[in-house]
Motif scaffolding. Structure first.
Motif, short mmCIF file in Angstrom:
data_model
loop_
_atom_site.label_atom_id
_atom_site.label_comp_id
_atom_site.label_asym_id
_atom_site.label_seq_id
_atom_site.Cartn_x
_atom_site.Cartn_y
_atom_site.Cartn_z
N ASN A 1 20.72 -38.54 18.49
CA ASN A 1 20.74 -37.10 18.27
C ASN A 1 20.88 -36.40 19.60
O ASN A 1 19.98 -36.43 20.43
N LEU A 2 22.01 -35.77 19.82
CA LEU A 2 22.35 -35.31 21.17
C LEU A 2 21.77 -33.96 21.54
O LEU A 2 21.85 -33.55 22.69
N ILE A 3 21.16 -33.24 20.60
CA ILE A 3 20.47 -32.00 21.01
C ILE A 3 19.23 -32.36 21.81
O ILE A 3 18.78 -31.62 22.67
N TYR B 1 24.90 -29.58 24.60
CA TYR B 1 25.18 -28.15 24.59
C TYR B 1 25.18 -27.55 25.99
O TYR B 1 25.28 -26.33 26.14
N GLY B 2 25.06 -28.37 27.03
CA GLY B 2 24.95 -27.87 28.39
C GLY B 2 26.16 -27.11 28.90
O GLY B 2 26.06 -26.42 29.92
N ASP B 3 27.30 -27.19 28.21
CA ASP B 3 28.46 -26.37 28.61
C ASP B 3 28.17 -24.89 28.45
O ASP B 3 28.75 -24.06 29.15
N GLY B 4 27.30 -24.57 27.49
CA GLY B 4 26.91 -23.18 27.27
C GLY B 4 25.43 -23.01 27.58
O GLY B 4 25.03 -22.89 28.73
N VAL B 5 24.59 -23.00 26.53
CA VAL B 5 23.14 -22.96 26.71
C VAL B 5 22.70 -24.30 27.27
O VAL B 5 23.03 -25.36 26.73
N ASP B 6 21.93 -24.29 28.34
CA ASP B 6 21.49 -25.52 28.98
C ASP B 6 20.03 -25.79 28.64
O ASP B 6 19.32 -24.93 28.10
N GLY B 7 19.56 -27.02 28.97
CA GLY B 7 18.16 -27.33 28.79
C GLY B 7 17.29 -26.35 29.56
O GLY B 7 17.58 -26.01 30.70
N GLY B 8 16.22 -25.86 28.92
CA GLY B 8 15.37 -24.87 29.56
C GLY B 8 15.84 -23.45 29.38
O GLY B 8 15.33 -22.53 30.03
N GLN B 9 16.81 -23.22 28.47
CA GLN B 9 17.32 -21.87 28.23
C GLN B 9 17.35 -21.56 26.74
O GLN B 9 17.29 -22.46 25.89
N LEU C 1 16.57 -24.35 23.81
CA LEU C 1 16.51 -25.75 24.22
C LEU C 1 15.35 -25.93 25.21
O LEU C 1 15.54 -25.90 26.43
N GLY C 2 14.12 -26.06 24.66
CA GLY C 2 12.97 -26.33 25.50
C GLY C 2 13.22 -27.56 26.36
O GLY C 2 13.69 -28.59 25.87
N GLN C 3 12.90 -27.47 27.67
CA GLN C 3 13.37 -28.49 28.61
C GLN C 3 12.76 -29.86 28.37
O GLN C 3 13.33 -30.87 28.82
N TYR C 4 11.64 -29.97 27.64
CA TYR C 4 11.06 -31.29 27.40
C TYR C 4 11.44 -31.84 26.03
O TYR C 4 11.14 -32.99 25.73
N ALA C 5 12.09 -31.04 25.21
CA ALA C 5 12.64 -31.53 23.95
C ALA C 5 14.14 -31.75 24.06
O ALA C 5 14.72 -32.53 23.31
N ALA C 6 14.78 -31.06 25.01
CA ALA C 6 16.23 -31.18 25.22
C ALA C 6 16.51 -31.17 26.72
O ALA C 6 17.05 -30.19 27.24
N PRO C 7 16.12 -32.23 27.43
CA PRO C 7 16.29 -32.23 28.89
C PRO C 7 17.73 -32.08 29.34
O PRO C 7 18.00 -31.47 30.36
N TRP C 8 18.67 -32.68 28.58
CA TRP C 8 20.07 -32.60 28.99
C TRP C 8 20.95 -32.86 27.77
O TRP C 8 21.50 -33.92 27.60
N SER C 9 21.06 -31.87 26.90
CA SER C 9 21.78 -32.07 25.65
C SER C 9 23.27 -31.83 25.84
O SER C 9 23.72 -31.34 26.88
#
Length: 349
Positions: A124-126, A297-305, A287-295
């Motif tokens: 699951n890539l999110i 979706y980083g091209d747009g909304v990044d982890g921690g945003q 994308l909470g940074q500890y649930a989605a450290p590097w998903s």
């Protein structure tokens, strides 16, 4: 008379003609044992963060080769090789060398599939990462499909993936984590959904300030890190033009920033082989940074945003893809505005 002569010659040289036919058939069968696909990719990103008033523009290119080689009727070998460079420095500040990013063997026996090597993540890539891991994956099924994966993953990208302290402990140590994942997915008509679980764990010894964050640890003692991430995905295609997708992930080991979710509406879609096709989407993601450290979706909304993301794609010519994305939202921890403009051209071959 001519037909009689041909029949006589055919009977006389039957064995030779049969052998020739077999050789030609084998040659045709194995002519495409190795196939190489690839892409030349140009990307521009412009990011803004109010928390430190930073502005960052990047012009980057990637040349990628993805060979596939047939081993036998059931097994294939896959690989991915990337070469990156920066346009504004003529390739400076990056490595010109071609890097082997992925390499795995894949076997298919009916509905059973096995992969061995450095694999792309398919759980699951999110929730975890777009980067590959070294290990093994088994999957079985069609309309209902179960996937199990295990291996080791470079965790320098995650930092402290299970706590609330903003400490890049793994980045400092160049560590690796144990990785396990399991997913159950189903396709039922216009509906697709899955439920997944991923576990990351690592132990390291740090002599610096990180140990001071843990009141029960002394400098030099081993510190354990782990993440248990549960995720759900559901998507429904209303017709050939409209689809809706929702995702959720939760890291039960994190103290905060422990959940991620995404809601996305898709309209139409760009098809590489069909000139003039296009697609668009609108999404809201957190994308909470500890649930989605590097998903992914980083091209747009990044982890921690968190925030709104808009995107369009278009095929101006066959096998040429143009993509534009815009994100407007916040850096979650700082609760400050952030934005990103993303543009890309892909030339597929």
């Amino acid at each position: 008379a001519d037909k009689a002569m041909i029949d006589k010659l055919a009977a006389e040289f039957a064995d030779e003609l049969n052998n020739l036919g077999v050789r030609v058939s084998n040659l045709e069968k194995h002519a495409d044992n190795v196939k190489i696909n690839g892409v030349l990719e140009y990307t521009y990103t412009s990011t803004r963060h109010d928390v430190d008033h930073s502005k960052n523009n990047v012009d980057e290119y990637v040349f990628r080769l993805e060979p596939t080689a047939e081993v036998n009727d059931h097994w294939n070998v896959h690989a991915r090789l990337d070469a990156n460079g920066l346009m504004d420095t003529d390739g400076g500040n990056t490595d010109y060398n071609v890097k082997l990013k992925r390499a795995w063997a894949e076997g298919q026996y009916g509905n059973f599939n096995v992969k061995l090597g450095k694999l792309p993540n398919s759980i699951n890539l999110i929730s975890t990462t777009d980067d590959p891991y070294s290990g093994v994956e088994f999957s079985y099924g069609s309309k209902w499909k179960a996937t199990v994966a295990a291996g080791r993953i470079d965790d320098s990208q995650f930092g402290d993936f299970s706590r609330s302290a903003a400490v890049d402990a793994f980045a400092e140590n160049g560590d690796t984590a144990n990785y396990q994942g399991i997913k159950l997915a189903t396709t039922q008509g216009k509906f697709f959904g899955d439920v997944a679980y991923q576990h990351l764990s690592s132990t390291f010894t740090q002599s610096g300030n990180i140990a001071k964050y843990y009141n029960d640890k002394k400098v030099g003692e081993p510190i354990d890190f782990k993440a248990n991430i549960w995720s759900l995905l559901a998507s429904y295609r209303f017709d050939k033009n409209s689809a809706l997708k929702a995702e959720y992930a939760k890291n039960t080991e994190a103290d905060n920033y422990d959940n991620a979710y995404s809601f996305e509406y898709d309209y139409k879609g760009a098809e590489n082989a069909n000139k003039g096709t296009w697609g668009a989407y609108i999404a809201y993601r957190k994308l909470g940074q500890y649930a989605a450290p590097w998903s992914t979706y980083g091209d747009g909304v990044d982890g921690g945003q968190k925030g709104v993301e808009l995107g369009v794609s278009w095929i101006p010519f066959k096998n040429i893809l143009a993509v534009a994305k815009y994100f407007d939202g916040k850096d979650i921890a700082a609760d400050k505005d952030a934005s990103k403009l993303f543009g890309r051209f892909d030339f597929f071959f």
